[in-house]
Each structure stands twice: as structure tokens, then as C-alpha cells.
Scaffold this active site. Structure first.
Site, PDB file in Angstrom:
ATOM      1  N   SER A 111       3.424 -11.944  -3.805  1.00  0.00           N
ATOM      2  CA  SER A 111       3.246 -11.074  -2.650  1.00  0.00           C
ATOM      3  C   SER A 111       2.846 -11.820  -1.384  1.00  0.00           C
ATOM      4  O   SER A 111       3.542 -12.712  -0.931  1.00  0.00           O
ATOM      5  CB  SER A 111       2.223 -10.007  -2.999  1.00  0.00           C
ATOM      6  OG  SER A 111       2.185  -9.044  -1.985  1.00  0.00           O
ATOM      7  N   HIS A 112       1.667 -11.493  -0.871  1.00  0.00           N
ATOM      8  CA  HIS A 112       1.213 -12.040   0.408  1.00  0.00           C
ATOM      9  C   HIS A 112       0.551 -13.402   0.245  1.00  0.00           C
ATOM     10  O   HIS A 112       0.147 -14.003   1.221  1.00  0.00           O
ATOM     11  CB  HIS A 112       0.207 -11.070   1.033  1.00  0.00           C
ATOM     12  CG  HIS A 112      -0.905 -10.744   0.081  1.00  0.00           C
ATOM     13  ND1 HIS A 112      -0.697  -9.967  -1.034  1.00  0.00           N
ATOM     14  CD2 HIS A 112      -2.192 -11.119   0.040  1.00  0.00           C
ATOM     15  CE1 HIS A 112      -1.831  -9.868  -1.706  1.00  0.00           C
ATOM     16  NE2 HIS A 112      -2.760 -10.559  -1.079  1.00  0.00           N
ATOM     17  N   ASP A 276       5.478  -8.391   4.240  1.00  0.00           N
ATOM     18  CA  ASP A 276       4.852  -9.518   3.548  1.00  0.00           C
ATOM     19  C   ASP A 276       5.848 -10.321   2.705  1.00  0.00           C
ATOM     20  O   ASP A 276       7.056 -10.119   2.804  1.00  0.00           O
ATOM     21  CB  ASP A 276       3.711  -9.018   2.659  1.00  0.00           C
ATOM     22  CG  ASP A 276       4.224  -8.216   1.485  1.00  0.00           C
ATOM     23  OD1 ASP A 276       5.289  -7.591   1.625  1.00  0.00           O
ATOM     24  OD2 ASP A 276       3.579  -8.223   0.424  1.00  0.00           O
ATOM     25  N   ASP A 278       6.933 -10.310  -0.360  1.00  0.00           N
ATOM     26  CA  ASP A 278       7.934  -9.630  -1.192  1.00  0.00           C
ATOM     27  C   ASP A 278       8.394  -8.295  -0.629  1.00  0.00           C
ATOM     28  O   ASP A 278       9.090  -7.535  -1.313  1.00  0.00           O
ATOM     29  CB  ASP A 278       7.395  -9.443  -2.619  1.00  0.00           C
ATOM     30  CG  ASP A 278       6.149  -8.570  -2.657  1.00  0.00           C
ATOM     31  OD1 ASP A 278       5.424  -8.548  -1.657  1.00  0.00           O
ATOM     32  OD2 ASP A 278       5.905  -7.923  -3.688  1.00  0.00           O
ATOM     33  N   ASP A 280       6.846  -5.475   0.244  1.00  0.00           N
ATOM     34  CA  ASP A 280       6.294  -4.149  -0.066  1.00  0.00           C
ATOM     35  C   ASP A 280       5.206  -3.714   0.912  1.00  0.00           C
ATOM     36  O   ASP A 280       4.888  -2.543   0.996  1.00  0.00           O
ATOM     37  CB  ASP A 280       5.818  -4.046  -1.526  1.00  0.00           C
ATOM     38  CG  ASP A 280       4.790  -5.090  -1.904  1.00  0.00           C
ATOM     39  OD1 ASP A 280       4.429  -5.915  -1.039  1.00  0.00           O
ATOM     40  OD2 ASP A 280       4.359  -5.090  -3.072  1.00  0.00           O
ATOM     41  N   ARG A 281       4.643  -4.656   1.656  1.00  0.00           N
ATOM     42  CA  ARG A 281       3.605  -4.272   2.619  1.00  0.00           C
ATOM     43  C   ARG A 281       4.192  -4.081   4.012  1.00  0.00           C
ATOM     44  O   ARG A 281       5.249  -4.641   4.321  1.00  0.00           O
ATOM     45  CB  ARG A 281       2.530  -5.355   2.699  1.00  0.00           C
ATOM     46  CG  ARG A 281       1.796  -5.556   1.408  1.00  0.00           C
ATOM     47  CD  ARG A 281       0.660  -6.538   1.585  1.00  0.00           C
ATOM     48  NE  ARG A 281      -0.096  -6.618   0.339  1.00  0.00           N
ATOM     49  CZ  ARG A 281      -1.366  -6.968   0.260  1.00  0.00           C
ATOM     50  NH1 ARG A 281      -2.021  -7.299   1.347  1.00  0.00           N
ATOM     51  NH2 ARG A 281      -1.979  -7.015  -0.899  1.00  0.00           N
ATOM     52  N   LYS A 375       5.307   0.177  -3.330  1.00  0.00           N
ATOM     53  CA  LYS A 375       5.134   0.370  -1.906  1.00  0.00           C
ATOM     54  C   LYS A 375       6.313  -0.297  -1.210  1.00  0.00           C
ATOM     55  O   LYS A 375       6.967  -1.165  -1.790  1.00  0.00           O
ATOM     56  CB  LYS A 375       3.798  -0.137  -1.424  1.00  0.00           C
ATOM     57  CG  LYS A 375       3.424  -1.553  -1.775  1.00  0.00           C
ATOM     58  CD  LYS A 375       1.974  -1.763  -1.368  1.00  0.00           C
ATOM     59  CE  LYS A 375       1.559  -3.207  -1.509  1.00  0.00           C
ATOM     60  NZ  LYS A 375       1.184  -3.534  -2.893  1.00  0.00           N
TER      61      LYS A 375
HETATM   62  C1  G16 Z   1      -1.374  -5.561  -4.728  1.00  0.00           C
HETATM   63  C2  G16 Z   1      -1.199  -4.194  -5.289  1.00  0.00           C
HETATM   64  C3  G16 Z   1      -1.752  -3.179  -4.332  1.00  0.00           C
HETATM   65  C4  G16 Z   1      -3.188  -3.512  -3.980  1.00  0.00           C
HETATM   66  C5  G16 Z   1      -3.253  -4.917  -3.449  1.00  0.00           C
HETATM   67  C6  G16 Z   1      -4.662  -5.386  -3.109  1.00  0.00           C
HETATM   68  O1  G16 Z   1      -0.614  -5.690  -3.577  1.00  0.00           O
HETATM   69  O2  G16 Z   1       0.172  -3.923  -5.514  1.00  0.00           O
HETATM   70  O3  G16 Z   1      -1.622  -1.927  -4.897  1.00  0.00           O
HETATM   71  O4  G16 Z   1      -3.677  -2.644  -3.024  1.00  0.00           O
HETATM   72  O5  G16 Z   1      -2.711  -5.779  -4.408  1.00  0.00           O
HETATM   73  O6  G16 Z   1      -5.279  -5.881  -4.206  1.00  0.00           O
HETATM   74  P1  G16 Z   1      -6.641  -6.669  -4.200  1.00  0.00           P
HETATM   75  O7  G16 Z   1      -7.547  -5.942  -3.235  1.00  0.00           O
HETATM   76  O8  G16 Z   1      -7.055  -6.533  -5.623  1.00  0.00           O
HETATM   77  O9  G16 Z   1      -6.373  -8.070  -3.757  1.00  0.00           O
HETATM   78  P2  G16 Z   1       0.477  -6.831  -3.430  1.00  0.00           P
HETATM   79  O10 G16 Z   1       1.133  -6.550  -2.111  1.00  0.00           O
HETATM   80  O11 G16 Z   1      -0.326  -8.095  -3.464  1.00  0.00           O
HETATM   81  O12 G16 Z   1       1.382  -6.660  -4.607  1.00  0.00           O
END
Ligand code: G16
Length: 542
Positions: A111-112, A276, A278, A280-281, A375
Site C-alpha cells: 500500500s502506502h 496511494d 496500490d 485504494d486510498r 476502498k
Molecule cells: C490498511 C487497511 C485500512 C486501514 C489502514 C490503516 O490500509 O486496508 O482499512 O485503515 O490500513 O491501518 P493502520 O492504522 O493499522 O496502519 P492500506 O491502504 O494500507 O491497505
């Protein structure tokens, strides 16, 4: 087919969103293979079925995909759909799983989190509804990873991922599919593309989309520029790079600084957005005006009837617990249900499948609907474009009108990154232990009204998830939430979520950190962040 002996690796328990580790960890011989075999071993009934595979294009994506293709074929999947060049944004993967009725999918992304040889890698399994595997499945995968003794693969040449079309791999048919077209089609069904096209064609509306050198570049170019007619260059940083250009592909005002500079500059466009690693954000920005993710969800809910895909009305909304309660106020006014779930998109899946909610969102720059089970960054951007085209007002005007109607939930998140894990756990444990004694006590000018460790009982399947974040509510409706991140790969990240409700429109212009100052002080008094961590201030404030 080859059967390779192996031994368990420690720490293969999926976190908030799959297994995320440093690239070097994933590259250990057998590490990826063990996890993938553990996924397959914990599933039943996939023989001859379809698997979707794709990733965000980060460093090592292409090699990991070849490993997965061989293993999926050796384990008996009949058909494997893989994005061209190994690319599928997370929402596009969800869309493809649903559209082709696949058994599930493997999505490669951290992801990010930064990419590159020294960066992060990740993998997660999504089930047939297109959404992240629920905790029961991820726990099965983890349990299997602790006892695994062998994995199955094939001796076969790499599949040419650059060329669209079908190849036979062992007993499976591998089809390389266009990464963008199925997703773009779906977006065309949800939004009024003609109206958005007309807005761009008028020349009076300008936008910038920052793909942050990550996966949404090709999606944004095709949809925004080719289909909707936005001028070339509307999408910036639009070529996906394996290390995201050395950046941190997290769409928030801190990391998307290039976009922010433009949006706050002299010739600021009318609308800005970023996505981001991937895809989704999303982050939404108006001309010199930031929209918090929590407010964005509330605005989309309040205006959904203006968008073709949601014109018949929305059934309910859901938000993660630390997300502000702005959406709750909209739901209440609309007379629809509103759910508060733990952090992690996987918790929305049951509510969406059961038709209880249409829109979901999280403070961590995530918003989406029942069109997929992830998302969806570009979806949110298109939703906003549709609203702007339909209402003919600026982003700021829409927000100010929203606050006048529903009140403003001032909101901020303070992140302390890379903390010593023991220190972070001690802080949380001490606060958790103090919770029962807090209600009724005073912290500075504030009176504690409620204090608990959030526990969630899924209304659909009754499963219980406990220890999901410490929430402390103050008289008057303010609150602070403390939670440790479940997506980091180095030490611990403490997240402090701050919120204050302000109904009075004459007080809607305060700088958020100022509006939240007493709660920020209370958070420090309650948790002793400075003394325990030695940190004078948060690393990232959004
Ligand atoms: C993932 C989850 C999200 C979550 C986020 C934050 O996002 O898919 O549902 O809100 O992590 O997680 P944390 O606060 O535990 O770091 P992504 O975009 O990283 O896949």
C-alpha cells in the site's frame, strides 16, 4: 510439478491488511512460497476455479507474480487472471474478482509503505466477494504457516506478462488481462461521465491528480484524460515506478507535498486529488482547502442521490471507529443505519454483502461503496468530480454548506512512527489499565465521560474482535482514540486520533490544531507520550 520441503517462518500472521514485511524478508528462499502455500492449504474447493493475481508494481512485484502463477497452477487452479505487466490496483483486483466470479485473488502490495530494494513488500488474499479475507481466514492462514512442511510449484518458464492473451501453465490457463478496462467500465456505470466531460470541456475547471509514481497512473490517464477529456498532464507522477520515485506513496498533505504546493499556490487548480501505492486510498483537496477523509465520507453520503449509481438512495454507512463521527450525523438526518467497525477494510465486507451499508470510509484516506469490496481511490475522485459537475460549486462551498447543515467535526491524527515496540506496548497497557477509573475525572478543562477498549461484534456473523483501540470520550462530544498501527514494518506506530464537534457556524473557521488544542493536551496528560517515548512531537500530523 515439484514438491519442495520447507520449514515454517516466524511472523507470517497477516496484519490490518495482509502480510507486510521488508523486501529482504520476503526474498528469503521459501518465504513467499510458504505464505502462498499456507493460503492455498487453508482454502477448500478451489480446484479448477479462477484466481486473480496482480499488484501495485512495486519492486519485486514481477518476480513474486511468476512464483505465484507457478504455485497456483501446481495447486490446481484452473484459470489465473493476471493484470498486464503484473499490475492491478487493489480496487481493480476487487472488481475483476467479482466480475469474473473468481474463487479469490492474491494482491501484492504494501500500500502506502515505501518500495524499492530497502522498502516494503506485501501480499494479501481476497475472497470471492472481492474483499480482504476476514480474520477467521487470515488466522487459518497464519496457523497453517506455523506447521507447513512443503509447497507445490512447477518447473516452467516465466509467463510473458507484457502480452495480453492466454498461455497454458501446467494444467492452468493463464490469461494476461488489460489492467484498466474492466475497472474503467465499472466507473462508467456509476458516474455521469457526460456531465464530467462537459465540465472539463468548458475549460473553466482545472484539476490535478497526483498518482505519486504508483499504480493509479495508468488508470488516471485512461479515465481522466482519455475518457473524460481532462487535458494531458492532469495526472502527474503518472508513470508507476518500482520505488515510487523514492517517495512515500501515502496521499496525505504531508507526503503529497508537490500536489499541496500547487493546490495552495497562486494558480491553484479547482480540484486536487492523490492516491496511494496500490490505488485504494484517496485525498481530496479544493483550491487552498483541505478535505479530511472523515468529512469526505460524510459529504459523499449526504450527496449520493446526485450521482447516477446511487440515485436510488443509500442503505447505510459504515466507518472505522477512529474515523470522525461526521458521517453519523448525516446518517441520522437521513434515517439510515450507521456502523462503527474496527480499523481495517475487511470489517466492512459482511455489512456490504448483507446489503446493510452502501458507503464506507476510514480516516486513513479510504472511501468506497458496495461496487467493490475494497476502498477505492479513483472512485472517490470520480464521485467528487460528479458532485462538482452537478452542483456547480467549489469544494470549499460544498464543505461549508455541509458544516452549516450538520455541524463540523474538527479532526486530526498524530502519528509517532518507529517507536520501540516495548515502549509502545507499555504505553497502551498502562492506559488500558487506567480506563475503568477515568469516567468522571477531569483532565485539564475536560471531563471524561466514557473510556473503553473498543470491541466489535460483527452484526452479521457474530464474530468478536477485541482490543481495537482505546477511546476516551469527553463531555460535550470530543474524544481521543489511541491505537497501534497494524500496517507498519519497523517498530511500532502510535496513532492518536483527535476529534471535536462544533455546531456553531461562526466557529467553523478555526485552524484544526487550535480547535483541538485542549484535547491534544488531554491526550498527553492521559498517555504520557513525551515521557514514555522521548518524542517532543508527532512525526506526521494530518
Ligand atoms: C490498511 C487497511 C485500512 C486501514 C489502514 C490503516 O490500509 O486496508 O482499512 O485503515 O490500513 O491501518 P493502520 O492504522 O493499522 O496502519 P492500506 O491502504 O494500507 O491497505
Amino acid at each position: 510439478m515439484t514438491v519442495v520441503s520447507t520449514r515454517p517462518f516466524e511472523g507470517q500472521r497477516p496484519g490490518t491488511s495482509g502480510l507486510r514485511k521488508k523486501v529482504a524478508v520476503f526474498k528469503q528462499p521459501g518465504y513467499l512460497e510458504n505464505f502462498v502455500q499456507s493460503v492455498f492449504d487453508s482454502l477448500e474447493g478451489y480446484q479448477g476455479q479462477t484466481l486473480v493475481v496482480g499488484g501495485d508494481g512495486r519492486y519485486w512485484n514481477d518476480q513474486a507474480i511468476q512464483v505465484i502463477l507457478r504455485m497456483a497452477a501446481a495447486n490446481g487452479f484452473g484459470r489465473i487472471l493476471v493484470g498486464q505487466d503484473g499490475i492491478l490496483s487493489t480496487p481493480a483486483a476487487s472488481c475483476v474478482i467479482r466480475k469474473y466470479k473468481a474463487f479469490g485473488g492474491l494482491i501484492l502490495s504494501a500500500s502506502h509503505n515505501p518500495g524499492g530494494p530497502d522498502g516494503d513488500f506485501g501480499i494479501k488474499y481476497n475472497i470471492g466477494n472481492g474483499g480482504p479475507a476476514p480474520e477467521k481466514v487470515t488466522e487459518d492462514i497464519y496457523a497453517r504457516s506455523q506447521t507447513i512442511t512443503e509447497y507445490r510449484s512447477l518447473e516452467a518458464a516465466d509467463v510473458d506478462l507484457a502480452r495480453l492473451g492466454k498461455t497454458q501453465l501446467g494444467g492452468a490457463e493463464v490469461e494476461v488481462i488489460d489492467s484498466v478496462s474492466d475497472y474503467a467500465d465499472l466507473m462508467g456505470h456509476l458516474f455521469d461521465f457526460d456531465r464530467i466531460k462537459a465540465m472539463f470541456a468548458s475549460g473553466a475547471f482545472r484539476m490535478r491528480f497526483d498518482a505519486m509514481h504508483a499504480v493509479t497512473g495508468p488508470y488516471a490517464r485512461t479515465i481522466l484524460e482519455d475518457i473524460l477529456g481532462a487535458p494531458p498532464g492532469t495526472a502527474m507522477n503518472a508513470v508507476p515506478l518500482p520505488d515510487f520515485g523514492g517517495g512515500h506513496p501515502d496521499p496525505n498533505p504531508v507526503y503529497a507535498d508537490q500536489l499541496m504546493a500547487e493546490m495552495f499556490g497562486a494558480k491553484a487548480p479547482d480540484f486536487g486529488a492523490a492516491s496511494d501505492g496500490d490505488g485504494d486510498r484517496n485525498m481530496i483537496v479544493g483550491k487552498r482547502f483541505v478535505v479530511t477523509p472523515s468529512d469526505s465520507l460524510a459529504v459523499l453520503a449526504a450527496n449520493a442521490h446526485l450521482v447516477p449509481g446511487y440515485a436510488k438512495g443509500i442503505r447505510g454507512v459504515a466507518r472505522s471507529m477512529p474515523t470522525s463521527r461526521a458521517a453519523d450525523r448525516v446518517a441520522e438526518a437521513m434515517g439510515i443505519e450507521c456502523f462503527e467497525t474496527p480499523t481495517g477494510w475487511k470489517f466492512f465486507g459482511n455489512l456490504l454483502d448483507a446489503g446493510r451499508v452502501t458507503l464506507c470510509g476510514e480516516e486513513s484516506y479510504g472511501t468506497s461503496s458496495d461496487h467493490v469490496r475494497e476502498k477505492d481511490g479513483l472512485w472517490a475522485v470520480l464521485f467528487w468530480l460528479n458532485l462538482l459537475a452537478k452542483r456547480g460549486e467549489s469544494v470549499e462551498a460544498i464543505l461549508r454548506d455541509h458544516w452549516r447543515r450538520f455541524g463540523r467535526n474538527y479532526y486530526s491524527r498524530h502519528d509517532y512512527d518507529g517507536l520501540d515496540t516495548a515502549v509502545a506496548n507499555d504505553l497502551m497497557n498502562a492506559l488500558r489499565a487506567a480506563l475503568p477509573g477515568l469516567p468522571g475525572s477531569r483532565v485539564g478543562e475536560l471531563t471524561v465521560e466514557s473510556a473503553d477498549d473498543f470491541s466489535y461484534t460483527d452484526p452479521i456473523d457474530g464474530s468478536v474482535s477485541s482490543k481495537q483501540g482505546l477511546r476516551i470520550g469527553f463531555a460535550g462530544g470530543s474524544r481521543v482514540v489511541f491505537r497501534l498501527s497494524g500496517t507498519g514494518t519497523e517498530g511500532a506506530t502510535l496513532r492518536v486520533y483527535l476529534e471535536r464537534f462544533e455546531p456553531d457556524p461562526s466557529r467553523h473557521d478555526i485552524e484544526p490544531q487550535e480547535a483541538l488544542a485542549d484535547i491534544i493536551q488531554a491526550a498527553e496528560a492521559l498517555a504520557g507520550i513525551k515521557t514514555r517515548t522521548g518524542r517532543e512531537k508527532a512525526d506526521v500530523v494530518t
